[in-house]
Design a protein around this motif. Sequence first.
Motif, PDB file in Angstrom:
ATOM      1  N   LEU A  14       0.985  -0.819  -0.050  1.00 50.35           N
ATOM      2  CA  LEU A  14       0.358   0.028   0.284  1.00 50.35           C
ATOM      3  C   LEU A  14       1.135   1.109   0.010  1.00 50.35           C
ATOM      4  CD1 LEU A  14      -2.804  -0.998   2.408  1.00 50.35           C
ATOM      5  CD2 LEU A  14      -2.822  -1.113  -0.302  1.00 50.35           C
ATOM      6  N   ASP A  15       1.809   1.360  -0.169  1.00 49.28           N
ATOM      7  CA  ASP A  15       3.188   2.436  -0.633  1.00 49.28           C
ATOM      8  C   ASP A  15       2.682   2.982  -1.839  1.00 49.28           C
ATOM      9  OD1 ASP A  15       5.936   3.009  -0.512  1.00 49.28           O
ATOM     10  OD2 ASP A  15       5.257   3.458  -2.283  1.00 49.28           O
ATOM     11  N   VAL A  16       2.543   4.416  -1.931  1.00 50.52           N
ATOM     12  CA  VAL A  16       2.039   4.979  -3.041  1.00 50.52           C
ATOM     13  C   VAL A  16       2.208   5.108  -4.191  1.00 50.52           C
ATOM     14  CG1 VAL A  16       2.835   7.470  -2.806  1.00 50.52           C
ATOM     15  CG2 VAL A  16       0.700   7.011  -3.343  1.00 50.52           C
ATOM     16  N   HIS A  17       3.831   4.190  -4.347  1.00 48.18           N
ATOM     17  CA  HIS A  17       4.189   3.773  -5.411  1.00 48.18           C
ATOM     18  C   HIS A  17       3.840   2.645  -6.511  1.00 48.18           C
ATOM     19  CE1 HIS A  17       6.932   7.500  -3.734  1.00 48.18           C
ATOM     20  NE2 HIS A  17       6.290   7.603  -5.191  1.00 48.18           N
TER      21      HIS A  17
ATOM     22  N   GLY B  32       8.020   0.768   4.404  1.00 46.65           N
ATOM     23  CA  GLY B  32       7.989   1.072   2.857  1.00 46.65           C
ATOM     24  C   GLY B  32       8.452   2.826   2.481  1.00 46.65           C
ATOM     25  N   GLY B  33       8.008   3.618   2.137  1.00 44.64           N
ATOM     26  CA  GLY B  33       7.881   4.803   1.514  1.00 44.64           C
ATOM     27  C   GLY B  33       7.322   6.188   2.841  1.00 44.64           C
ATOM     28  N   GLY B  34       8.106   7.454   2.467  1.00 44.30           N
ATOM     29  CA  GLY B  34       7.744   8.436   3.527  1.00 44.30           C
ATOM     30  C   GLY B  34       8.478   9.037   3.070  1.00 44.30           C
ATOM     31  N   TYR B  35       8.217  10.754   2.764  1.00 43.94           N
ATOM     32  CA  TYR B  35       9.266  12.081   2.236  1.00 43.94           C
ATOM     33  C   TYR B  35       8.673  13.194   2.807  1.00 43.94           C
ATOM     34  CZ  TYR B  35      10.524   8.086  -0.392  1.00 43.94           C
ATOM     35  OH  TYR B  35      11.267   6.434  -0.610  1.00 43.94           O
ATOM     36  N   ASP B  36       8.711  13.755   3.955  1.00 48.56           N
ATOM     37  CA  ASP B  36       8.241  14.347   4.223  1.00 48.56           C
ATOM     38  C   ASP B  36      10.004  15.204   5.524  1.00 48.56           C
ATOM     39  OD1 ASP B  36       7.240  16.881   5.114  1.00 48.56           O
ATOM     40  OD2 ASP B  36       4.978  15.960   6.137  1.00 48.56           O
TER      41      ASP B  36
HETATM   42 ZN    ZN Z   1       6.872   4.622  -2.423  1.00 50.75          ZN
END
Ligand code: ZN
Length: 304
Positions: free
Chosen positions: A157-160, A275-279
Motif C-alpha cells: 500500500l505504498d503510494v508507488h 516502505g516509503g515516506g518523504y517529508d
Molecule cells: Zn513509495
Amino acid sequence: MRPPLVYHQAYSAPLPSSHRFPMAKFRLLHDHLRRHDLARPEQLHEPLPIPRRALELVHNRAYHEGFSQNRLSAADQRRIGLPATRPLVRRSWLAVGGTLLTARLALRHGLACHLAGGTHHAFPAYGSGFCIFNDVAVTARLLLAEGAVTRLMVVDLDVHQGDGTAAIFAAEPRVVTFSAHAASNFPLRKQTSDHDLSLADGLEDDGYLALIGGLLPELLEQARPELVLYNAGVDPHRDDRLGHLALSDTGLLLRDRMVLETCLRRGIPVATVIGGGYDDLAALVARHGLVFRAAAEVGLLLGL
Ligand SMILES: [Zn+2]
C-alpha cells in the motif's frame, strides 16, 4: 503479547546531509517507538545480513557484487539514487535479513514488524528509486524454498506501485501480489501485479479505505495465503513530497488497523515493513510509527 520488532542500529547509514533520501528515519523511528512505549527492549530483535545464497534467489550475482563493490555503471548507480558507501552496502544486506527475520517471527507469533524494508522498486538485475535489494521478494522466495509456507501474499500500500515485486513474481502462482498506488506516480511504466488498484490523485481517507476495505477480504479468500507481507508505506499521506494522494494520519492508522485485523481475524500471520515516506523527519517518523501503534492495538485486541 506485544509484537516482536526487528531493528539494527546500522540501518541509518550516514549520507551527505544534502541527500534527499531521509536515511536518519530508521534510527529516529526506533527512538520514537521507544519514547512512546511501542518498542520495549524485550520486543526488539536484531537481524543478520541476508546470506548470499538467499539474496541470489532473486538478485543475480553480477548485480549484487557490482553494487556491493561499487562497480555499477554510473547510470545504474543513478537509477538507485544512493551512493554505494560501505555503511550503505552493509545496511542493504542487513535490511533484507531484517525482513526475513520479521517474516519468521510473524510465522511464529502471528504478527511482527520491521523498522525498515519495503524496497519494492528493486528488480533482479538492477535497483531503482532508492531500492537496492527487494527484501520482500527475497523473503518470499526463501520461505517458499524452505517449505516454511506454500502460498503467500504481498499487500503493498505504498503510494508507488510495487513494480519490482510484481515483475519478480509475475510467473509465480504461489506469491499473489497486490499493489494499490496512485496511477500518476512513479514508476511511469507500471508492471502487472496479480491485483493492481490504480488510484486517482487527491483521493482522501474515506474513499481510499472503502476501496482497500472492499477488496482485501475477497483477495485473501481467493489466495488463502499462509503469510501476508505488508508494505505500510506512508507516502499516500497528503503532505508527502512524492505521493499524489491525500490521506491524513488518522487515515493511515485506520488503514493499517484494517489490514492487520482483516488478515489476523482469518488466522493469517502478517509481517509489516515500513516502505516509503518523504517529508520533514519529525512528521515522517511519527507517520511511520502508526503501523507499530496499529500492530500493538490489534495484537492486544486479538490476544496474540
Ligand atoms: Zn513509495
